[in-house]
Design an enzyme around this catalytic site. Structure first.
Site, PDB file in Angstrom:
ATOM      1  N   LYS A   1       5.322  -4.415  -4.904  1.00 58.71           N
ATOM      2  CA  LYS A   1       5.665  -4.919  -3.572  1.00 58.71           C
ATOM      3  C   LYS A   1       7.141  -4.675  -3.271  1.00 58.71           C
ATOM      4  O   LYS A   1       7.498  -4.122  -2.227  1.00 58.71           O
ATOM      5  CB  LYS A   1       5.368  -6.413  -3.468  1.00 58.71           C
ATOM      6  CG  LYS A   1       5.605  -6.986  -2.071  1.00 58.71           C
ATOM      7  CD  LYS A   1       5.625  -8.498  -2.051  1.00 58.71           C
ATOM      8  CE  LYS A   1       6.990  -9.002  -2.429  1.00 58.71           C
ATOM      9  NZ  LYS A   1       7.170 -10.453  -2.179  1.00 58.71           N
TER      10      LYS A   1
ATOM     11  N   ASP B   1       2.339  -8.660   0.752  1.00 55.76           N
ATOM     12  CA  ASP B   1       2.807 -10.008   0.456  1.00 55.76           C
ATOM     13  C   ASP B   1       1.715 -10.996   0.862  1.00 55.76           C
ATOM     14  O   ASP B   1       0.587 -10.600   1.186  1.00 55.76           O
ATOM     15  CB  ASP B   1       4.132 -10.298   1.169  1.00 55.76           C
ATOM     16  CG  ASP B   1       3.999 -10.356   2.687  1.00 55.76           C
ATOM     17  OD1 ASP B   1       2.881 -10.139   3.221  1.00 55.76           O
ATOM     18  OD2 ASP B   1       5.002 -10.638   3.356  1.00 55.76           O
TER      19      ASP B   1
END
Length: 309
Positions: A180, A198
């Protein structure tokens, strides 16, 4: 026979009809009581109407709908952008690591003081851990984050000449950096397309029916098959923007959602337009945004610095 004797049979005869009447009344009363005591027949309830099952959506139809949602989000948020303040790849990398388990706003309020003290990987690698912990304390989990920041800064200094690498495989070798974080840095500091999964992104793509996966890596892989690579970075921003402003975790503002007709989860949140409008956040709700230095074209107000919040 005396008069009294003559009248006795007459009195006895006269009493018999009265007894019959009394018995009749008693029988009638019993019948009436029985009728009252008898249970009333309850009218049979009509069977509840079943909500028609949603027609299964083909893969092709889902992909078309997903791409249309992306286009609609692009019109709703033409100013979508990364909501972390940064001026170079190192600042974005540090800010993204700090953003775990806190808001971008809190990170943006903390990093000016941090980068004033240690603007480069070399400076941060040489920081006293306790001093670094104090600088980043407002973001929470400051001990673990300080350890990661010193570790990644040391790795940048020793293995990459003090520069943030522009490859996913290199970035994920840095302490505290996962896919991420790497995709955030690649997409926004290097222009390399990446999908940032997320909590907001994962929640919305499942509500949109684009995937049923919970694991971020699997979510990323499935979404990557739906959209062309050139859309990945901006798709991430648009979906996250919508998740933070409208499609909240607990109380989605369905009645104020611009893509409601395309969403299979419409109705999970408030559908009344006026009530839903009160749930909107940040610039849509008339509140400051998350960046102290928002990009040009942002329609909201800048966030206040830490001392003013």
């Amino acid at each position: 026979m005396t008069a009294a004797q003559e009248s006795a049979p007459q009195q006895s005869t006269a009493k018999k009809p009265a007894a019959k009447k009394t018995a009749a009344k008693t029988t009638a009363a019993k019948k009436t009581t029985a009728k009252k005591a008898a249970p009333k027949k309850t009218a049979a309830k009509a069977p509840a109407k079943k909500t028609p099952a949603r027609k299964p959506e083909s893969r092709t139809a889902m992909v078309r709908r997903a791409r249309r949602i992306n286009r609609e989000l692009a019109e709703l948020y033409p100013y979508a952008h990364p909501e972390l303040d940064f001026t170079n790849p190192f600042e974005l990398l540090v800010a993204t690591v700090l953003s775990a388990q806190t808001t971008d706003l809190r990170v943006n309020q903390t990093t000016p003081g941090l980068f004033a003290v240690c603007p480069t990987p070399e400076d941060m690698a040489a920081m006293d851990p306790e001093r670094l912990e104090e600088l980043i304390r407002p973001t929470g989990f400051f001990r673990a984050k300080a350890k990661s920041l010193i570790g990644l800064s040391t790795a940048l200094r020793d293995r990459f000449g003090g520069e943030v690498p522009g490859r996913l495989d290199d970035l994920v070798t840095l302490p505290g950096v996962g896919r991420k974080t790497a995709n955030v840095v690649l997409g926004n500091a290097f222009g390399v397309p990446g999908i940032t999964v997320d909590t907001h992104f994962g929640r919305l793509v499942r509500r949109f029916g684009w995937t049923t996966q919970e694991d971020p890596v699997k979510v990323e892989a499935e979404i990557a098959e739906i959209f062309p690579k050139s859309e990945w970075t901006m798709l991430s921003h648009r979906v996250v923007f919508h998740g933070r402003r409208v499609c909240h975790s607990r109380k989605p503002a369905c009645g104020a959602c611009g893509i409601a007709p395309l969403c299979p989860s419409y109705g999970e949140g408030e559908t009344d337009p006026e009530k839903a409008k009160k749930l909107l956040k940040y610039e849509l709700g008339g509140q400051p945004g998350q960046r102290l230095n928002p990009p040009a074209g942002y329609p909201g107000r800048p966030a206040p610095p830490l001392a003013a919040s």
